[in-house]
Design an enzyme around this catalytic site. Structure first.
Site, PDB file in Angstrom:
ATOM      1  N   ASP A 144     -28.878 -51.861  -8.354  1.00  0.00           N
ATOM      2  CA  ASP A 144     -27.947 -50.757  -8.526  1.00  0.00           C
ATOM      3  C   ASP A 144     -26.649 -51.102  -9.253  1.00  0.00           C
ATOM      4  N   CYS A 203     -44.883 -35.114 -16.643  1.00  0.00           N
ATOM      5  CA  CYS A 203     -44.179 -33.889 -16.247  1.00  0.00           C
ATOM      6  C   CYS A 203     -44.847 -32.670 -16.899  1.00  0.00           C
ATOM      7  N   CYS A 209     -38.069 -29.095 -10.915  1.00  0.00           N
ATOM      8  CA  CYS A 209     -36.815 -29.729 -10.506  1.00  0.00           C
ATOM      9  C   CYS A 209     -35.618 -29.014 -11.128  1.00  0.00           C
ATOM     10  N   CYS A 213     -32.770 -27.032  -8.733  1.00  0.00           N
ATOM     11  CA  CYS A 213     -31.446 -27.640  -8.545  1.00  0.00           C
ATOM     12  C   CYS A 213     -30.409 -26.530  -8.311  1.00  0.00           C
ATOM     13  N   CYS A 229     -23.782 -32.584  -9.801  1.00  0.00           N
ATOM     14  CA  CYS A 229     -24.865 -33.064  -8.928  1.00  0.00           C
ATOM     15  C   CYS A 229     -24.356 -33.265  -7.493  1.00  0.00           C
ATOM     16  N   CYS A 256     -28.626 -35.871  -2.186  1.00  0.00           N
ATOM     17  CA  CYS A 256     -29.447 -34.677  -2.367  1.00  0.00           C
ATOM     18  C   CYS A 256     -30.839 -35.132  -2.795  1.00  0.00           C
ATOM     19  N   CYS A 259     -34.433 -32.217  -6.108  1.00  0.00           N
ATOM     20  CA  CYS A 259     -35.233 -32.331  -7.334  1.00  0.00           C
ATOM     21  C   CYS A 259     -36.402 -33.302  -7.164  1.00  0.00           C
TER      22      CYS A 259
HETATM   23  C1  B12 Z   1     -24.899 -43.547 -11.633  1.00  0.00           C
HETATM   24  C2  B12 Z   1     -26.103 -43.350 -10.763  1.00  0.00           C
HETATM   25  C3  B12 Z   1     -26.261 -42.126 -10.121  1.00  0.00           C
HETATM   26  C4  B12 Z   1     -25.411 -40.910 -10.497  1.00  0.00           C
HETATM   27  C5  B12 Z   1     -25.928 -40.342 -11.837  1.00  0.00           C
HETATM   28  C6  B12 Z   1     -27.444 -40.127 -11.846  1.00  0.00           C
HETATM   29  C7  B12 Z   1     -28.072 -40.089 -13.228  1.00  0.00           C
HETATM   30  N1  B12 Z   1     -29.182 -39.389 -13.352  1.00  0.00           N
HETATM   31  O1  B12 Z   1     -27.580 -40.707 -14.141  1.00  0.00           O
HETATM   32  C8  B12 Z   1     -25.626 -40.005  -9.245  1.00  0.00           C
HETATM   33  C9  B12 Z   1     -24.534 -40.304  -8.224  1.00  0.00           C
HETATM   34  C10 B12 Z   1     -25.641 -38.499  -9.515  1.00  0.00           C
HETATM   35  C11 B12 Z   1     -26.941 -40.557  -8.713  1.00  0.00           C
HETATM   36  C12 B12 Z   1     -27.804 -39.830  -7.909  1.00  0.00           C
HETATM   37  C13 B12 Z   1     -29.000 -40.326  -7.423  1.00  0.00           C
HETATM   38  N2  B12 Z   1     -29.427 -41.604  -7.492  1.00  0.00           N
HETATM   39 CO1  B12 Z   1     -28.582 -42.952  -8.579  1.00  0.00          CO
HETATM   40  N3  B12 Z   1     -28.002 -44.332  -9.718  1.00  0.00           N
HETATM   41  C14 B12 Z   1     -27.045 -44.391 -10.580  1.00  0.00           C
HETATM   42  C15 B12 Z   1     -27.064 -45.749 -11.311  1.00  0.00           C
HETATM   43  C16 B12 Z   1     -26.002 -46.665 -10.687  1.00  0.00           C
HETATM   44  C17 B12 Z   1     -26.869 -45.663 -12.819  1.00  0.00           C
HETATM   45  C18 B12 Z   1     -27.733 -44.562 -13.487  1.00  0.00           C
HETATM   46  C19 B12 Z   1     -27.420 -44.406 -14.945  1.00  0.00           C
HETATM   47  O2  B12 Z   1     -27.320 -45.377 -15.651  1.00  0.00           O
HETATM   48  N4  B12 Z   1     -27.210 -43.175 -15.388  1.00  0.00           N
HETATM   49  C20 B12 Z   1     -26.908 -42.883 -16.753  1.00  0.00           C
HETATM   50  C21 B12 Z   1     -27.971 -41.984 -17.321  1.00  0.00           C
HETATM   51  C22 B12 Z   1     -27.709 -41.697 -18.800  1.00  0.00           C
HETATM   52  O3  B12 Z   1     -29.154 -42.725 -17.187  1.00  0.00           O
HETATM   53  P1  B12 Z   1     -30.487 -42.099 -16.598  1.00  0.00           P
HETATM   54  O4  B12 Z   1     -30.253 -40.887 -15.811  1.00  0.00           O
HETATM   55  O5  B12 Z   1     -31.229 -43.216 -15.943  1.00  0.00           O
HETATM   56  O6  B12 Z   1     -31.041 -41.568 -17.963  1.00  0.00           O
HETATM   57  C23 B12 Z   1     -31.835 -42.219 -18.847  1.00  0.00           C
HETATM   58  C24 B12 Z   1     -33.047 -41.383 -19.141  1.00  0.00           C
HETATM   59  O7  B12 Z   1     -32.958 -40.073 -18.606  1.00  0.00           O
HETATM   60  C25 B12 Z   1     -33.110 -41.394 -20.634  1.00  0.00           C
HETATM   61  N5  B12 Z   1     -33.966 -40.414 -21.224  1.00  0.00           N
HETATM   62  C26 B12 Z   1     -35.290 -40.571 -21.122  1.00  0.00           C
HETATM   63  N6  B12 Z   1     -35.899 -39.647 -21.848  1.00  0.00           N
HETATM   64  C27 B12 Z   1     -34.957 -38.849 -22.399  1.00  0.00           C
HETATM   65  C28 B12 Z   1     -35.109 -37.764 -23.244  1.00  0.00           C
HETATM   66  C29 B12 Z   1     -33.962 -37.089 -23.664  1.00  0.00           C
HETATM   67  C30 B12 Z   1     -34.120 -35.917 -24.574  1.00  0.00           C
HETATM   68  C31 B12 Z   1     -32.693 -37.538 -23.251  1.00  0.00           C
HETATM   69  C32 B12 Z   1     -31.479 -36.857 -23.698  1.00  0.00           C
HETATM   70  C33 B12 Z   1     -32.578 -38.656 -22.382  1.00  0.00           C
HETATM   71  C34 B12 Z   1     -33.734 -39.310 -22.005  1.00  0.00           C
HETATM   72  O8  B12 Z   1     -31.784 -41.525 -21.116  1.00  0.00           O
HETATM   73  C35 B12 Z   1     -31.046 -42.269 -20.176  1.00  0.00           C
HETATM   74  C36 B12 Z   1     -30.751 -43.655 -20.592  1.00  0.00           C
HETATM   75  O9  B12 Z   1     -29.866 -43.673 -21.661  1.00  0.00           O
HETATM   76  C37 B12 Z   1     -28.525 -46.242 -10.990  1.00  0.00           C
HETATM   77  C38 B12 Z   1     -28.694 -47.765 -10.861  1.00  0.00           C
HETATM   78  C39 B12 Z   1     -28.697 -48.413 -12.215  1.00  0.00           C
HETATM   79  N7  B12 Z   1     -27.889 -49.431 -12.379  1.00  0.00           N
HETATM   80  O10 B12 Z   1     -29.400 -47.985 -13.110  1.00  0.00           O
HETATM   81  C40 B12 Z   1     -28.863 -45.494  -9.668  1.00  0.00           C
HETATM   82  C41 B12 Z   1     -30.292 -44.981  -9.506  1.00  0.00           C
HETATM   83  C42 B12 Z   1     -30.692 -44.310 -10.787  1.00  0.00           C
HETATM   84  N8  B12 Z   1     -30.148 -43.975  -8.460  1.00  0.00           N
HETATM   85  C43 B12 Z   1     -31.148 -43.898  -7.662  1.00  0.00           C
HETATM   86  C44 B12 Z   1     -31.284 -42.933  -6.640  1.00  0.00           C
HETATM   87  C45 B12 Z   1     -32.324 -43.210  -5.558  1.00  0.00           C
HETATM   88  C46 B12 Z   1     -30.495 -41.780  -6.636  1.00  0.00           C
HETATM   89  C47 B12 Z   1     -30.663 -40.520  -5.781  1.00  0.00           C
HETATM   90  C48 B12 Z   1     -32.104 -40.154  -5.454  1.00  0.00           C
HETATM   91  C49 B12 Z   1     -29.846 -40.666  -4.474  1.00  0.00           C
HETATM   92  C50 B12 Z   1     -29.776 -39.394  -3.650  1.00  0.00           C
HETATM   93  N9  B12 Z   1     -30.834 -39.022  -2.953  1.00  0.00           N
HETATM   94  O11 B12 Z   1     -28.780 -38.733  -3.618  1.00  0.00           O
HETATM   95  C51 B12 Z   1     -29.993 -39.462  -6.688  1.00  0.00           C
HETATM   96  C52 B12 Z   1     -31.000 -38.888  -7.697  1.00  0.00           C
HETATM   97  C53 B12 Z   1     -30.388 -37.889  -8.629  1.00  0.00           C
HETATM   98  C54 B12 Z   1     -31.160 -37.834  -9.934  1.00  0.00           C
HETATM   99  N10 B12 Z   1     -31.948 -36.794 -10.122  1.00  0.00           N
HETATM  100  O12 B12 Z   1     -31.011 -38.750 -10.737  1.00  0.00           O
HETATM  101  C55 B12 Z   1     -32.234 -44.905  -8.015  1.00  0.00           C
HETATM  102  C56 B12 Z   1     -33.365 -44.175  -8.751  1.00  0.00           C
HETATM  103  C57 B12 Z   1     -34.768 -44.616  -8.411  1.00  0.00           C
HETATM  104  C58 B12 Z   1     -35.792 -43.799  -9.163  1.00  0.00           C
HETATM  105  N11 B12 Z   1     -36.958 -43.631  -8.561  1.00  0.00           N
HETATM  106  O13 B12 Z   1     -35.568 -43.336 -10.250  1.00  0.00           O
HETATM  107  C59 B12 Z   1     -31.410 -45.916  -8.917  1.00  0.00           C
HETATM  108  C60 B12 Z   1     -32.210 -46.599 -10.008  1.00  0.00           C
HETATM  109  C61 B12 Z   1     -30.806 -46.959  -7.939  1.00  0.00           C
HETATM  110  C62 B12 Z   1     -31.798 -48.023  -7.488  1.00  0.00           C
HETATM  111  N12 B12 Z   1     -31.500 -49.277  -7.743  1.00  0.00           N
HETATM  112  O14 B12 Z   1     -32.833 -47.756  -6.939  1.00  0.00           O
HETATM  113  N13 B12 Z   1     -27.176 -41.811  -9.168  1.00  0.00           N
HETATM  114  S1  SF4 Z   2     -40.573 -31.538 -10.747  1.00  0.00           S
HETATM  115 FE1  SF4 Z   2     -39.447 -32.323 -12.515  1.00  0.00          FE
HETATM  116  S2  SF4 Z   2     -39.780 -34.516 -12.475  1.00  0.00           S
HETATM  117 FE2  SF4 Z   2     -41.362 -33.600 -11.158  1.00  0.00          FE
HETATM  118  S3  SF4 Z   2     -43.139 -33.277 -12.522  1.00  0.00           S
HETATM  119 FE3  SF4 Z   2     -41.934 -31.391 -12.525  1.00  0.00          FE
HETATM  120  S4  SF4 Z   2     -40.586 -31.625 -14.312  1.00  0.00           S
HETATM  121 FE4  SF4 Z   2     -41.352 -33.655 -13.825  1.00  0.00          FE
HETATM  122  S1  SF4 Z   3     -29.985 -34.505  -6.770  1.00  0.00           S
HETATM  123 FE1  SF4 Z   3     -29.760 -32.333  -6.166  1.00  0.00          FE
HETATM  124  S2  SF4 Z   3     -27.952 -31.598  -7.259  1.00  0.00           S
HETATM  125 FE2  SF4 Z   3     -28.549 -33.558  -8.219  1.00  0.00          FE
HETATM  126  S3  SF4 Z   3     -29.884 -32.940  -9.906  1.00  0.00           S
HETATM  127 FE3  SF4 Z   3     -31.244 -33.271  -8.156  1.00  0.00          FE
HETATM  128  S4  SF4 Z   3     -31.407 -31.240  -7.197  1.00  0.00           S
HETATM  129 FE4  SF4 Z   3     -29.674 -31.153  -8.563  1.00  0.00          FE
END
Ligand code: B12
Ligand code: SF4
Ligand code: SF4
Length: 362
Positions: A144, A203, A209, A213, A229, A256, A259
């Protein structure tokens, strides 16, 4: 598969990981989205996400900026799902929702890191064992907190695909997975290569999802705006939560799961075998009044070695006040009245909002 890769995978399995794979340390195409995500303000106040190197480049946008020595990334995943209902089933208005991942007896960072260290030790043993003059090997374990977008490397280690909810989903295990990574200076045989594509995006046309949300935080497929979020708002956000988002928070008090709860790939998600993820008493659908009235001593006691400490006591009480406002239960009015005088302004102000909402409902 090279011998070392096989040793790593066996060690990961022995350490209790459900999945493990190896990704090259190279920049994957998905990382190109990261700077745009930051520029759009989607990280809100998570300053660590915005860290830059001496050249002014975002550290997380490339491993070469933070670990130029790294050649491969071992990604391990562990299932934390326990056999309890999803947040989509919570009819009792007196109770709130704590995210599935935070019910555990021990903080998941510790649980995953301990196991990662076992895998790291096996790798060191395999490389160094028997050498009087050990070859150079650098490794670093992160759960993380490292400057790395773990999900992108998980995809290229063959752990799963990145879903539209942005979570890593494995076809057999679903998405209730914690990730842990080991950066290594070794050139290991990757699981995904020119001849072996990453797991396809399953997906398809599903958008459940996004539709489910409650705060519209998934602003487009694969793009999450943390500002909206509930996970971010209830765990990371300090002070008051923007008013327009409070109704959508429902009775979520920490994190949460919506999703993921609605995701068809979690419908038959297996249950974990790791005992550390069994819930502590009282955390599955916690009593809102208990959280709202919690003393500092009780908070320390209840959440020792729990990820819930991150929200802090006042954050949790603020969230409980908002949840009571969203409960539709007027029996909370006397407690909310008391909280309107709370010494913490975000708790007091949230209680005033909640009281007004319940009075309006009534
Ligand atoms: C910051 C963070 C959060 C933030 C932001 C979440 C987010 N989606 O970015 C918040 C606080 C909201 C959060 C919430 C949660 N988190 Co969190 N979080 C992190 C953290 C520390 C960094 C994530 C990150 O870099 N985000 C930046 C964005 C840009 O990255 P990304 O979402 O991964 O997006 C990539 C892809 O989506 C990609 N992408 C792929 N295809 C495409 C296509 C298009 C068109 C585009 C535009 C982008 C795209 O682009 C991005 C990379 O540049 C990681 C740990 C880590 N160091 O990675 C844990 C991590 C992602 N979290 C985790 C968890 C468990 C959660 C929660 C479930 C906790 C909860 N129950 O509340 C929720 C899930 C919410 C969700 N739907 O993501 C796990 C996820 C495990 C998994 N199975 O994926 C991680 C990996 C922690 C861990 N070590 O296990 N989290
Ligand atoms: S709920 Fe969201 S993440 Fe799950 S299969 Fe459907 S589009 Fe993909
Ligand atoms: S964790 Fe909850 S609020 Fe965040 S994107 Fe998923 S459904 Fe929405």
């Amino acid at each position: 598969m090279s011998t070392l890769a096989a040793i790593i995978k066996r060690a990961a399995e022995a350490a209790g990981f459900d999945l493990a794979g190896i990704a090259p340390a190279a920049d994957a195409p998905e990382l190109q989205h990261f700077p745009a995500w930051i520029a759009a303000g989607h990280a809100d106040e998570m300053e660590y996400m915005k860290a830059r190197d001496d050249q002014g480049e975002l550290k997380r946008s490339s491993l070469s900026r933070v670990a130029p020595w790294a050649r491969s990334v071992v990604v391990c995943a562990i299932n934390y799902n326990t056999g309890h209902p999803y947040s989509t089933h919570m009819p009792d208005p007196n109770r709130g929702w704590i995210s599935r991942y935070a019910w555990s007896r021990e903080d998941y960072h510790d649980v995953v890191l301990r196991r990662l260290k076992e895998v790291e030790a096996a790798l060191h043993q395999a490389v160094w064992g028997g050498h009087s003059c050990p070859p150079t090997l650098t490794t670093r374990c992160y759960v993380d907190t490292g400057p790395i977008v773990e999900r992108v490397f998980a995809k290229y280690a063959g752990v799963g695909w990145i879903g539209k909810n942005t979570c890593i989903i494995n076809q057999k295990k679903g998405s209730w997975l914690f990730l842990g990574v080991i950066l290594t200076s070794l050139e290991l045989a990757p699981d995904v290569s020119a001849s072996n594509a990453p797991a396809p995006d399953r997906c398809g046309t599903c958008t459940r999802c996004i539709a489910a949300c409650p705060t519209d935080a998934i602003v487009a497929p694969y793009q999450l705006d943390s500002n909206k979020c509930i996970s971010y708002l209830t765990i990371e956000k300090r002070g008051s939560i923007p008013e327009d988002l409070r109704a959508g928070m429902g009775r979520h008090v920490f994190g949460c799961d919506i999703c993921q709860d609605v995701c068809p790939w979690n419908r038959k998600a297996p249950v974990t075998t790791a005992p550390e993820f069994e819930p502590r008493p009282g955390l599955v659908k916690p009593v809102l009044a208990w959280l709202a009235e919690m003393s500092a001593e009780e908070f320390r006691e209840a959440f020792r070695r729990s990820p819930i400490r991150r929200a802090r006591r006042d954050g949790l009480r603020r969230n409980a006040a908002i949840a009571m406002g969203n409960s539709g239960n007027p029996e909370f009015l006397p407690l909310l009245e008391k909280l309107t005088d709370d010494e913490d302004e975000s708790v007091a102000e949230s209680a005033r909002w909640a009281r007004a909402r319940l009075q309006k409902d009534g």
